[in-house]
Design a protein around this motif. Structure first.
Motif, PDB file in Angstrom:
ATOM      1  N   LEU A  30       0.175  -8.301   7.031  1.00  0.00           N
ATOM      2  CA  LEU A  30      -0.671  -7.114   7.177  1.00  0.00           C
ATOM      3  C   LEU A  30       0.152  -5.950   7.728  1.00  0.00           C
ATOM      4  O   LEU A  30       0.086  -4.830   7.236  1.00  0.00           O
ATOM      5  N   ILE A  31       0.925  -6.243   8.775  1.00  0.00           N
ATOM      6  CA  ILE A  31       1.696  -5.175   9.409  1.00  0.00           C
ATOM      7  C   ILE A  31       2.764  -4.662   8.455  1.00  0.00           C
ATOM      8  O   ILE A  31       3.004  -3.468   8.355  1.00  0.00           O
ATOM      9  N   LYS A  75      10.655  -0.230   2.171  1.00  0.00           N
ATOM     10  CA  LYS A  75       9.735  -0.558   1.095  1.00  0.00           C
ATOM     11  C   LYS A  75       8.568  -1.375   1.644  1.00  0.00           C
ATOM     12  O   LYS A  75       8.748  -2.258   2.468  1.00  0.00           O
ATOM     13  N   LEU A  76       7.372  -1.039   1.186  1.00  0.00           N
ATOM     14  CA  LEU A  76       6.200  -1.798   1.603  1.00  0.00           C
ATOM     15  C   LEU A  76       6.271  -3.192   1.005  1.00  0.00           C
ATOM     16  O   LEU A  76       6.649  -3.360  -0.139  1.00  0.00           O
ATOM     17  N   GLU A  77       5.898  -4.192   1.798  1.00  0.00           N
ATOM     18  CA  GLU A  77       5.877  -5.554   1.277  1.00  0.00           C
ATOM     19  C   GLU A  77       4.443  -6.031   1.246  1.00  0.00           C
ATOM     20  O   GLU A  77       3.919  -6.513   2.244  1.00  0.00           O
ATOM     21  N   PRO A  78       3.777  -5.868   0.098  1.00  0.00           N
ATOM     22  CA  PRO A  78       2.388  -6.291   0.045  1.00  0.00           C
ATOM     23  C   PRO A  78       2.274  -7.813   0.137  1.00  0.00           C
ATOM     24  O   PRO A  78       3.234  -8.522  -0.145  1.00  0.00           O
ATOM     25  N   ILE A  79       1.101  -8.282   0.547  1.00  0.00           N
ATOM     26  CA  ILE A  79       0.825  -9.713   0.481  1.00  0.00           C
ATOM     27  C   ILE A  79       0.425  -9.998  -0.959  1.00  0.00           C
ATOM     28  O   ILE A  79      -0.498  -9.361  -1.466  1.00  0.00           O
ATOM     29  N   PRO A  80       1.100 -10.918  -1.634  1.00  0.00           N
ATOM     30  CA  PRO A  80       0.732 -11.156  -3.038  1.00  0.00           C
ATOM     31  C   PRO A  80      -0.645 -11.795  -3.132  1.00  0.00           C
ATOM     32  O   PRO A  80      -1.144 -12.384  -2.169  1.00  0.00           O
ATOM     33  N   GLY A  81      -1.250 -11.681  -4.317  1.00  0.00           N
ATOM     34  CA  GLY A  81      -2.519 -12.361  -4.562  1.00  0.00           C
ATOM     35  C   GLY A  81      -3.693 -11.716  -3.864  1.00  0.00           C
ATOM     36  O   GLY A  81      -3.620 -10.587  -3.387  1.00  0.00           O
ATOM     37  N   ALA A  82      -4.798 -12.470  -3.811  1.00  0.00           N
ATOM     38  CA  ALA A  82      -6.037 -11.975  -3.222  1.00  0.00           C
ATOM     39  C   ALA A  82      -6.653 -13.085  -2.388  1.00  0.00           C
ATOM     40  O   ALA A  82      -6.311 -14.252  -2.560  1.00  0.00           O
ATOM     41  N   SER A 107       2.604  -4.535   5.265  1.00  0.00           N
ATOM     42  CA  SER A 107       2.110  -3.814   4.097  1.00  0.00           C
ATOM     43  C   SER A 107       1.633  -2.409   4.457  1.00  0.00           C
ATOM     44  O   SER A 107       1.165  -1.677   3.601  1.00  0.00           O
ATOM     45  N   LEU A 108       1.781  -2.019   5.721  1.00  0.00           N
ATOM     46  CA  LEU A 108       1.393  -0.661   6.114  1.00  0.00           C
ATOM     47  C   LEU A 108       2.605   0.261   6.125  1.00  0.00           C
ATOM     48  O   LEU A 108       3.654  -0.130   6.630  1.00  0.00           O
ATOM     49  N   ARG A 115      -1.146 -17.478  -0.556  1.00  0.00           N
ATOM     50  CA  ARG A 115      -0.481 -16.174  -0.537  1.00  0.00           C
ATOM     51  C   ARG A 115       0.725 -16.188   0.390  1.00  0.00           C
ATOM     52  O   ARG A 115       1.364 -15.171   0.587  1.00  0.00           O
ATOM     53  N   GLU A 120      -9.515  -8.021   6.761  1.00  0.00           N
ATOM     54  CA  GLU A 120      -9.819  -7.253   5.560  1.00  0.00           C
ATOM     55  C   GLU A 120     -11.238  -7.530   5.099  1.00  0.00           C
ATOM     56  O   GLU A 120     -11.909  -8.406   5.647  1.00  0.00           O
ATOM     57  N   SER A 121     -11.681  -6.799   4.068  1.00  0.00           N
ATOM     58  CA  SER A 121     -13.068  -6.999   3.653  1.00  0.00           C
ATOM     59  C   SER A 121     -13.275  -8.439   3.202  1.00  0.00           C
ATOM     60  O   SER A 121     -12.407  -9.038   2.579  1.00  0.00           O
TER      61      SER A 121
END
Lengths: 333, 323
Positions: B253-254, B265-272, B256-257, B288, B42-43
């Motif tokens: 990553l996979i 349901k998408l499972e985002p990675i929490p936090g930053a 959350s797509l 995270r 990611e960026s």
């Protein structure tokens, strides 16, 4: 309610004049126009999430800006609960503006860098007289919590937030006026995938909790598929295909939809085998549109009929519209 | 093994007055001759910085603090700026994300191609012929006419093709493409992906693709590394990585797509991602990660082989999950 949709667009066109040089004006050269949105007709039912997909220059953002009144449509009617927004005076329009709110693509440029989150939300609530001053703080906290931010963050400037958090602020701002419709213009395109999923889930959660209607604009087909229950595919200002999400993705009728689906890079093992591109050629100039069907120069199935006559958007089967002389049978896949 | 590029323990820090940002921290990988190698993340994960440091194009105050970069056995980190320039305009070519800013708006396309042909000492006529040939190679219609035009007369996809033609003019053996399709529409992206694949075969190049898009990695790359917070967290052959992602970050990553099939349901990675200016003693992903244990915070987990040819930097075993 079923015969008056919450939002109905009837033959909406938005046209821009191309600026002319002095010489062209003196020579009386005819003015050129760019028709960004060309006779789009859409119904959005209450509670719907309508996805608008298409490549850059297809008019999806112009359509969104026309609906919220940033552009005046050249022709057509925009009916919100049966009232024509395009025919309203500025005052009437402003009184209505709280009902349709927008979330913008770029969370960096759509927030004033010199205003704290509290000021951003306060301004909006005050201008639209939505909240008595003594209620203001409570309402702001409520809005922040709704989008997953905390009260402690209210007095920070946008620069203190990451892209995902800024987009949450943008959503809170859109929600401040209790809108009925949210127009989200590429709300997750500027975000990383892990953050993108957070914002998508937030939008879905808010939609369910608040009963919102969402017009979701994106170039990313998988995101649109995930979030929308209906999808409109646009190409050079026209709706090419419109229908319920699952059948549309499973069996695209329009060759353009089919090609868009095939072109998007995927993570499957089969996608690795692909050696040739799904489509050749570039988008034609939107000022000098091709004759007939505007997709024919890039369409693998184009016939003489396509080169001469522009197909109308017609209902192929109930709830499924397609603007093609030769719709794909049983889908292209 | 025949490697065109070997990178060992590369550290590239931005040594500012106030703080030091560890943009690339102890990264090792190699690129085999003739393969397409992907760097995904990611960026801010350091993927572009890695590639800029390979050819010593880091923006100040970036500095290669440690490590080595060997191209065909030749050490690049110790070369002078002049020697490095010959490498960049010669055997290693780069293409960038945004062709509009990478190309010169006030120079004709042909003059920009000539610039990169200059080292080959060709006559004017030969240069013109070679320019036309290059534009034809990247599928630009009417190359003779296009030679005389300027960048603004080209569409986004055509600009990227021009970029590629200019890079190819120097006959590179290794092509580094930094997000080559990110600014493009899907149908055009699809064309550029196939074009790079075809050119790689025809010209016998090795390619490094830097991207944030897992779909692009899948369609282009033979082998791939996943970067997070300046570190490589996973390395494998592409199919192996997607079939058996082993690091919790890659798995996240996979997940959350949005998937093509179904609507789980998408499972985002929490936090930053963490701040790279701060000292992170343990695993950079610990904050995270759902599987974080005290051991994760003690020391940086080294890359180790978890399946044949598949490296992952996570202290936990039994990590394989279906995603």
């Amino acid at each position: 309610m079923s015969n008056t949709p919450l939002l109905r667009l009837e033959n909406v066109s938005t046209r821009f004049a191309i600026p002319q040089g002095i010489l062209d004006a003196v020579r009386k050269k005819p003015k050129q126009y760019l028709t960004a949105v060309d006779q789009v007709t859409l119904d959005v039912e209450s509670g719907d999430t309508l996805g608008l997909v298409g490549e850059s220059g297809c008019g999806k953002s112009t359509l969104a800006k026309t609906v919220i009144g940033l552009y005046q449509p050249t022709s057509g009617r925009i009916l919100f609960q049966g009232e024509d927004l395009a025919a309203m005076t500025r005052q009437q329009r402003r009184a209505r503006s709280g009902d349709i709110q927008m979330v913008f693509q770029d969370p960096y440029s759509s927030l004033n860098p010199r205003m704290t989150v509290r000021q951003v939300l306060q301004e909006e609530l005050r201008v639209h007289d939505m909240c008595p001053p003594e209620e203001m703080d409570r309402r702001i906290v409520e809005l922040l919590e709704m989008v997953g931010l905390t009260e402690q963050q209210a007095d920070r400037l946008p620069s203190a937030f990451s892209g995902g958090q800024r987009q949450r602020i943008g959503i809170a701002r859109a929600l401040a006026l209790n809108p009925k419709i949210i127009i989200a213009d590429e709300p997750v395109s500027a975000l990383d995938v892990s953050i993108q999923a957070q914002v998508i889930n937030l939008l879905i959660e808010l939609q369910q909790k608040l009963g919102l209607t969402v017009l979701f604009i994106s170039h990313d087909l998988q995101v649109v598929r995930y979030i929308s229950n209906r999808v409109a595919v646009m190409y050079l200002g026209r709706t090419m295909e419109l229908g319920e999400t699952d059948p549309l993705f499973a069996h695209p009728l329009h060759p353009y939809t089919d090609i868009l689906l095939k072109a998007a890079p995927r993570m499957t093992a089969e996608a690795r085998q692909k050696k040739t591109a799904a489509i050749h050629g570039d988008l034609p100039s939107p000022i000098h549109l091709p004759t007939g069907c505007r997709f024919h120069p890039r369409c693998p199935y184009a016939t003489d009929l396509c080169r001469q006559t522009e197909p109308e958007l017609r209902e192929v089967c109930p709830g499924r519209f397609c603007a093609c002389h030769h719709p794909l049978e049983g889908g292209g896949v | 093994m025949d490697n065109i590029l070997e990178v060992e323990h590369l550290k590239m820090y931005y040594c500012g007055k106030v703080e030091t940002v560890r943009a690339v921290d102890d990264v090792s990988f190699h690129v085999e001759r003739g393969e397409t190698f992907g760097i995904v993340g990611e960026s801010g994960c350091g993927k572009s910085t890695v590639c800029k440091s390979l050819v010593k194009m880091m923006p100040p105050p970036g500095r290669i603090v440690d490590g080595s970069v060997r191209y065909n056995g030749r050490e690049l980190t110790t070369l002078s700026e002049g020697q490095m320039r010959a490498v960049r305009g010669g055997e290693i070519g780069m293409i960038f994300q945004d062709p509009m800013t990478a190309l010169n708006p006030v120079m004709k396309i042909k003059d920009q191609i000539y610039e990169s042909l200059r080292r080959q000492k060709l006559s004017k006529k030969e240069m013109y012929a070679r320019g036309v040939e290059l534009l034809r190679l990247v599928d630009i219609p009417e190359p003779e006419k296009r030679m005389e035009e300027y960048v603004h007369q080209f569409s986004g996809g055509m600009r990227q093709r021009v970029m590629i033609a200019i890079t190819l003019a120097a006959n590179p053996k290794l092509l580094i493409a930094d997000e080559p399709t990110t600014a493009l529409d899907v149908t055009i992206q699809d064309q550029i992906i196939r074009l790079i694949g075809r050119l790689k075969e025809e010209l016998g190049m090795s390619v490094i693709i830097i991207t944030h898009d897992l779909g692009v990695v899948n369609e282009m790359c033979d082998r791939v590394v996943v970067m997070y917070a300046g570190h490589i967290v996973e390395q494998a052959e592409t199919r192996e990585l997607f079939d058996h992602p082993m690091h919790p970050y890659t798995q996240g990553l996979i997940r959350s797509l949005p998937r093509a099939e179904g609507r789980e349901k998408l499972e985002p990675i929490p936090g930053a991602p963490p701040n790279l200016a701060a000292e992170i003693p343990g695993c950079p992903f610990a904050d995270r990660c759902a599987r974080c244990t005290p051991a994760c915070r003690e020391a940086l987990p080294p890359l180790r082989e978890v399946r044949p040819g598949h490296l992952s930097a996570c202290v936990h075993d039994d990590l394989e999950v279906s995603v």
